[in-house]
Design a protein around this motif. Structure first.
Motif, PDB file in Angstrom:
ATOM      1  N   ALA A  51       0.755  -1.331  -0.092  1.00  0.00           N
ATOM      2  CA  ALA A  51      -0.048   0.200  -0.196  1.00  0.00           C
ATOM      3  C   ALA A  51       1.177   1.062  -0.054  1.00  0.00           C
ATOM      4  O   ALA A  51       1.523   1.425   0.728  1.00  0.00           O
ATOM      5  CB  ALA A  51      -1.282  -0.073   1.378  1.00  0.00           C
ATOM      6  N   LEU A  52       0.206   2.201  -0.722  1.00  0.00           N
ATOM      7  CA  LEU A  52       1.380   3.150  -0.902  1.00  0.00           C
ATOM      8  C   LEU A  52       0.959   4.149   0.759  1.00  0.00           C
ATOM      9  O   LEU A  52      -0.294   4.312   0.734  1.00  0.00           O
ATOM     10  CB  LEU A  52       0.821   4.593  -2.084  1.00  0.00           C
ATOM     11  N   GLN A  56      -2.363   7.411  -0.262  1.00  0.00           N
ATOM     12  CA  GLN A  56      -3.838   7.102  -0.275  1.00  0.00           C
ATOM     13  C   GLN A  56      -4.409   6.536   0.706  1.00  0.00           C
ATOM     14  O   GLN A  56      -4.644   5.613   0.984  1.00  0.00           O
ATOM     15  CB  GLN A  56      -3.526   5.492  -1.109  1.00  0.00           C
ATOM     16  N   ALA A  71      -3.945  -7.260  -8.522  1.00  0.00           N
ATOM     17  CA  ALA A  71      -4.047  -5.497  -8.570  1.00  0.00           C
ATOM     18  C   ALA A  71      -5.383  -5.202  -8.683  1.00  0.00           C
ATOM     19  O   ALA A  71      -6.195  -5.552  -9.303  1.00  0.00           O
ATOM     20  CB  ALA A  71      -3.243  -4.847  -9.446  1.00  0.00           C
ATOM     21  N   HIS A  97      -2.974   0.640  -7.182  1.00  0.00           N
ATOM     22  CA  HIS A  97      -3.225   0.646  -6.299  1.00  0.00           C
ATOM     23  C   HIS A  97      -3.610  -0.300  -5.228  1.00  0.00           C
ATOM     24  O   HIS A  97      -4.337   0.878  -5.601  1.00  0.00           O
ATOM     25  CB  HIS A  97      -1.816   0.926  -5.177  1.00  0.00           C
ATOM     26  N   PRO A  98      -3.756  -0.653  -3.812  1.00  0.00           N
ATOM     27  CA  PRO A  98      -2.327  -1.686  -3.181  1.00  0.00           C
ATOM     28  C   PRO A  98      -2.075  -2.392  -4.628  1.00  0.00           C
ATOM     29  O   PRO A  98      -2.621  -3.039  -5.029  1.00  0.00           O
ATOM     30  CB  PRO A  98      -3.143  -2.279  -1.660  1.00  0.00           C
ATOM     31  N   LEU A  99      -1.444  -3.650  -4.050  1.00  0.00           N
ATOM     32  CA  LEU A  99      -0.888  -4.817  -4.971  1.00  0.00           C
ATOM     33  C   LEU A  99      -0.677  -6.232  -3.709  1.00  0.00           C
ATOM     34  O   LEU A  99      -0.485  -5.160  -2.986  1.00  0.00           O
ATOM     35  CB  LEU A  99       0.361  -4.668  -5.916  1.00  0.00           C
ATOM     36  N   ASP A 120      -2.132   9.163  -6.069  1.00  0.00           N
ATOM     37  CA  ASP A 120      -1.720   9.869  -4.730  1.00  0.00           C
ATOM     38  C   ASP A 120      -1.431  10.903  -4.925  1.00  0.00           C
ATOM     39  O   ASP A 120      -1.925  11.929  -5.478  1.00  0.00           O
ATOM     40  CB  ASP A 120      -0.063   8.699  -5.103  1.00  0.00           C
TER      41      ASP A 120
END
Length: 220
Positions: A99-100, A103, A127, A136-138, A181
């Motif tokens: 996860a970024l 985000q 994905a 994302h997330p992957l 993002d």
């Protein structure tokens, strides 16, 4: 067991201040992401820190996430943080959710869909996809971890995903947020405005949705 790895170690150069610590309603960006993951089917949450490590760790103290410091944060890209998270993941983890850290609009329902697709044996990499664009997330099964850990400086996760090709399973979503993002103050303002506008639209009539404070939307 699935471990969530939130990459939040970057220098935030284009933003001008640490993205994980930006206000998002009554909480910070990183606190919102962790809260969403805690409400999802993941079993463990790691937040990979670097820049402003102590400040981010304080925000996580007492919560469900564990801060893991990436000593290569200043020179490394996102890959070095993912590698740090994989090394710190519990031995019993079968997959990692990447996860970024910028985000905060991540949805627990989407995470649940990704986990269900992985548990159903569809693929080792799952994905989200919005209009045939990967976001994302992957979710990355352990079968790929050694290959990721073996990537050297200058290599990227994108290259490995390109090689995986048809072995990636996609969960279609109608939410374009999986592609977004926040790298700049303008992007932050737009995402914040969109978030509170949609929250107010979707909330029950008797629910008080806190608007975005003016200070959060003011130019830097």
């Amino acid at each position: 067991m699935i471990t969530a790895i939130v990459v939040a170690a970057g220098l935030s150069r284009r933003m001008g201040r640490p993205k994980p610590l930006l206000p998002w309603g009554r909480r910070t960006v990183i606190e919102c992401i962790v809260a969403t993951l805690a409400a999802s089917p993941v079993d463990d949450i790691l937040v990979i820190t670097g820049h402003e490590h102590e400040a981010v760790a304080r925000r996580l103290a007492g919560g469900p996430a564990r801060a893991v410091f990436n000593p290569a944060y200043a020179a490394g890209e996102m890959l070095s943080s993912l590698q740090a998270g994989l090394r710190a993941a519990p031995a019993q983890a079968s997959a990692a959710l990447l996860a970024l850290g910028d985000q905060p609009f991540l949805e627990a329902a989407l995470v649940e869909q990704l986990v269900a697709a992985y548990a159903g044996g569809r693929a080792q990499i799952v994905a989200p996809s919005y209009q045939r664009r990967r976001g994302h997330p992957l979710l990355i099964g352990r079968a790929y971890w050694d290959a990721i850990l073996a990537l050297a400086d200058g290599q990227t996760l994108r290259g490995l995903l390109r090689q995986a090709g048809d072995s990636i399973a996609y969960v279609e979503t109608s939410n374009p947020a999986v592609l977004h993002d926040m790298d700049t103050p303008d992007e932050y303002r737009r995402r914040l405005e969109d978030h509170f506008r949609l929250a107010a639209r979707d909330a029950p009539a008797d629910t008080d949705v806190e608007p975005a404070p003016a200070s959060e939307l003011a130019p830097y």
